[in-house]
Write an enzyme that holds these catalytic residues in place. Structure first.
Site, PDB file in Angstrom:
ATOM      1  N   ASP A  55       0.816  -1.216   0.000  1.00 13.30           N
ATOM      2  CA  ASP A  55       0.000   0.000   0.000  1.00 13.30           C
ATOM      3  C   ASP A  55       0.850   1.268   0.000  1.00 13.30           C
ATOM      4  O   ASP A  55       0.468   2.289   0.565  1.00 13.30           O
ATOM      5  CB  ASP A  55      -0.962   0.024   1.213  1.00 13.30           C
TER       6      ASP A  55
ATOM      7  N   LYS B 132       2.069   2.209  -5.145  1.00 17.11           N
ATOM      8  CA  LYS B 132       2.766   1.736  -6.357  1.00 17.11           C
ATOM      9  C   LYS B 132       1.913   1.922  -7.611  1.00 17.11           C
ATOM     10  O   LYS B 132       2.445   2.205  -8.673  1.00 17.11           O
ATOM     11  CB  LYS B 132       3.107   0.239  -6.228  1.00 17.11           C
TER      12      LYS B 132
ATOM     13  N   GLY C  34      -4.239  -4.329  -4.243  1.00 19.54           N
ATOM     14  CA  GLY C  34      -5.206  -3.288  -4.592  1.00 19.54           C
ATOM     15  C   GLY C  34      -4.438  -2.064  -5.029  1.00 19.54           C
ATOM     16  O   GLY C  34      -3.931  -1.323  -4.195  1.00 19.54           O
ATOM     17  N   HIS C  35      -4.286  -1.880  -6.331  1.00 21.86           N
ATOM     18  CA  HIS C  35      -3.508  -0.751  -6.843  1.00 21.86           C
ATOM     19  C   HIS C  35      -4.454   0.339  -7.328  1.00 21.86           C
ATOM     20  O   HIS C  35      -5.236   0.138  -8.249  1.00 21.86           O
ATOM     21  CB  HIS C  35      -2.583  -1.228  -7.970  1.00 21.86           C
TER      22      HIS C  35
ATOM     23  N   GLN D 169       2.008  -5.951  -3.111  1.00 22.27           N
ATOM     24  CA  GLN D 169       2.336  -5.997  -1.675  1.00 22.27           C
ATOM     25  C   GLN D 169       3.675  -5.267  -1.435  1.00 22.27           C
ATOM     26  O   GLN D 169       3.993  -4.367  -2.191  1.00 22.27           O
ATOM     27  CB  GLN D 169       2.378  -7.438  -1.160  1.00 22.27           C
TER      28      GLN D 169
HETATM   29  P1  IMP Z   1      -2.844 -12.811   1.888  1.00 24.72           P
HETATM   30  O1  IMP Z   1      -1.901 -12.272   0.878  1.00 24.72           O
HETATM   31  O2  IMP Z   1      -4.286 -12.569   1.561  1.00 24.72           O
HETATM   32  O3  IMP Z   1      -2.565 -14.246   2.212  1.00 24.72           O
HETATM   33  O4  IMP Z   1      -2.594 -12.011   3.265  1.00 24.72           O
HETATM   34  C1  IMP Z   1      -1.377 -12.128   3.997  1.00 24.72           C
HETATM   35  C2  IMP Z   1      -0.968 -10.793   4.599  1.00 24.72           C
HETATM   36  O5  IMP Z   1      -0.576  -9.907   3.550  1.00 24.72           O
HETATM   37  C3  IMP Z   1      -2.071 -10.086   5.363  1.00 24.72           C
HETATM   38  O6  IMP Z   1      -1.500  -9.371   6.435  1.00 24.72           O
HETATM   39  C4  IMP Z   1      -2.618  -9.103   4.350  1.00 24.72           C
HETATM   40  O7  IMP Z   1      -3.239  -7.995   4.960  1.00 24.72           O
HETATM   41  C5  IMP Z   1      -1.345  -8.718   3.631  1.00 24.72           C
HETATM   42  N1  IMP Z   1      -1.579  -8.243   2.268  1.00 24.72           N
HETATM   43  C6  IMP Z   1      -1.899  -8.977   1.183  1.00 24.72           C
HETATM   44  N2  IMP Z   1      -2.019  -8.192   0.106  1.00 24.72           N
HETATM   45  C7  IMP Z   1      -1.762  -6.945   0.487  1.00 24.72           C
HETATM   46  C8  IMP Z   1      -1.693  -5.686  -0.199  1.00 24.72           C
HETATM   47  O8  IMP Z   1      -1.879  -5.571  -1.406  1.00 24.72           O
HETATM   48  N3  IMP Z   1      -1.369  -4.608   0.571  1.00 24.72           N
HETATM   49  C9  IMP Z   1      -1.112  -4.718   1.892  1.00 24.72           C
HETATM   50  N4  IMP Z   1      -1.159  -5.854   2.571  1.00 24.72           N
HETATM   51  C10 IMP Z   1      -1.480  -6.972   1.878  1.00 24.72           C
END
Ligand code: IMP
Length: 431
Positions: free
Chosen positions: A13, A16, A40-41, A224
């Site tokens: 977040d 990017k 989520g971009h 991420q």
């Molecule tokens: P998962 O990727 O859904 O398995 O989540 C694992 C961890 O990564 C959790 O803490 C999510 O909140 C975090 N996470 C996954 N995708 C994002 C993102 O795009 N931005 C921020 N945190 C993320």
């Protein structure tokens, strides 16, 4: 013409999407190489807001070829919905979107298992996005997953899917397993969802090698952030893919020599969504204010993000892990109203002063930040277009980041719109 990687240097977040979108104006190809629709971009263009979960952010630029690399896990249903919401004519996206046959498919059982495993963990939950990301990557590593290329032959796909689902039945409550592990029904559903993309399936590595030979500008778009990397992040509070720059090679199918520059995106403060350690987190009114002014709510799940000051210990680690050549600082304007701005310079762990990320995970949990404060500028920076026109204290803040991390800050984003960007050194030269 360069191949440039953009990665998040914190916990995701970082903004990017806006930076990729801006660079995509000069890029020929934009590639997603890891993650799935957990990302989520967000891109703002005029009064329009676009949020991409799975499509490369370059999809908004009409001349750009967008590639979903083999390191991605793909939910076909959500891809279809995203293509509908962005309202790009089908003939256009068909011409400009290619998907690696190696992407692993997120199945309904993966989503059910993500939920089940979070429930089972109880208080120790990861706080995942519940999109089935972890279980899909687990299947990939266990060699029990199904890939997009598998859907090209119906009989082969049904066989692969059946063995994948047979192994899941015992992991879910019976009624739920009956539904999401019904091999015939799921196969029918996935084959129907995959059909429209059959013509877009490609060998992404070969496609990128051809583009490089033709001296095209290639942009690799990370999702991420560094601290969510499955290896180097705050394990187990991480995502299940390699978010660091090294992930480009395995996730897009290119060799290490095919990368020319690596840009890290750093938000002017720090946020994290989900559980896990966050040493520079602020539990006070300032943290609340950053969340409010910065609109710090997840683009995928809507969850409030945890907020804190910039953390130099964490960022030095990100610089090293990614071999960052340059940094882009985003959301500088969120700090506009503050009279002072904190930076975490070291941690206190059990009475010791620590300047490197601790190896022991319990030390990370217990790390107390050591703060240094810089003066705020207390005037608006959004809309400022040159570094020289930024208030003096804002320039000092940026220069402090450069000096302490020993990496130049080449772009600064202050304001949501794609035009609100201070470019100190263009990433791609003139075409
Ligand atoms: P998962 O990727 O859904 O398995 O989540 C694992 C961890 O990564 C959790 O803490 C999510 O909140 C975090 N996470 C996954 N995708 C994002 C993102 O795009 N931005 C921020 N945190 C993320």
């Amino acid at each position: 013409m360069p191949s440039i990687v953009i990665v998040g240097a914190q916990w995701g977040d970082e903004g990017k999407g806006k930076i990729v979108d801006a660079l995509a104006a000069r890029a020929d190809v934009v590639v997603r190489f890891q993650g799935g629709d957990n990302a989520g971009h967000t891109v703002y263009s005029g009064d329009k807001k676009y949020v991409f979960h799975i499509l490369p952010s370059g999809i908004l630029r009409s001349g750009v070829l967008c590639v979903i690399g083999g390191g991605v896990v793909l939910n076909l249903k959500n891809l279809g919905e995203e293509l509908q919401t962005i309202r790009i004519p089908e003939t256009d996206w068909r011409r400009r979107l290619r998907i690696s046959g190696e992407v692993h498919l997120i199945l309904p059982c993966h989503i059910a298992m993500d939920q089940a495993s979070e429930t089972l963990r109880g208080k120790g939950k990861i706080g995942t996005t519940l999109r089935g990301i972890g279980p899909a990557y687990a299947d990939r590593a266990a060699r029990t997953g199904v890939r997009l290329a598998d859907t090209l032959d119906e009989s082969w796909f049904r066989t692969q899917l059946r063995s994948c689902l047979d192994a899941k039945r015992g992991c879910l409550p019976e009624a739920q397993a009956r539904d999401v592990c019904d091999a015939d029904r799921v196969a029918d559903e996935i084959l129907a969802l995959a059909k429209p993309y059959a013509g877009l399936i490609a060998d992404a590595g070969q496609l990128l090698a051809d583009a490089r030979r033709k001296r095209k500008n290639i942009l690799f778009e990370g999702a991420q952030g560094t601290m969510l990397d499955v290896g180097a992040g705050t394990y187990p509070y991480v995502t299940s893919s390699h978010t660091v720059a090294g992930g480009v090679c395995v996730g897009a199918g290119v060799g290490p020599h095919d990368i020319d520059r690596i840009i890290g995106v750093v938000k002017a403060y720090t946020t994290r969504v989900g559980e896990g350690p966050f040493p520079s987190e602020l539990h006070d009114a300032t943290g609340e204010m950053l969340r409010k002014i910065g609109g710090e709510y997840g683009a995928t799940t809507g969850r409030p993000r945890r907020c804190g000051w910039l953390d130099l210990v964490q960022l030095r680690r990100a610089v090293r892990l990614n071999s960052l050549d340059e940094i882009v600082v985003t959301k500088l304007d969120v700090l506009d109203a503050l009279d002072r701005i904190g930076i975490c310079t070291a941690y206190r762990v059990g009475g010791r002063r620590v300047t490197e990320w601790p190896v022991n995970p319990v030390d990370v949990q217990q790390a107390e930040p050591e703060w240094e404060y810089l003066p705020g500028w207390q005037c608006a920076t959004d809309g400022v277009t040159t570094f020289a026109k930024l208030p003096k204290a804002a320039r000092r803040y940026i220069r402090t980041i450069e000096k302490r991390l020993e990496v130049p800050v080449t772009m600064i984003s202050a304001g949501k719109d794609r035009a609100q960007l201070i470019i100190r050194k263009p990433a791609f030269g003139k075409k």
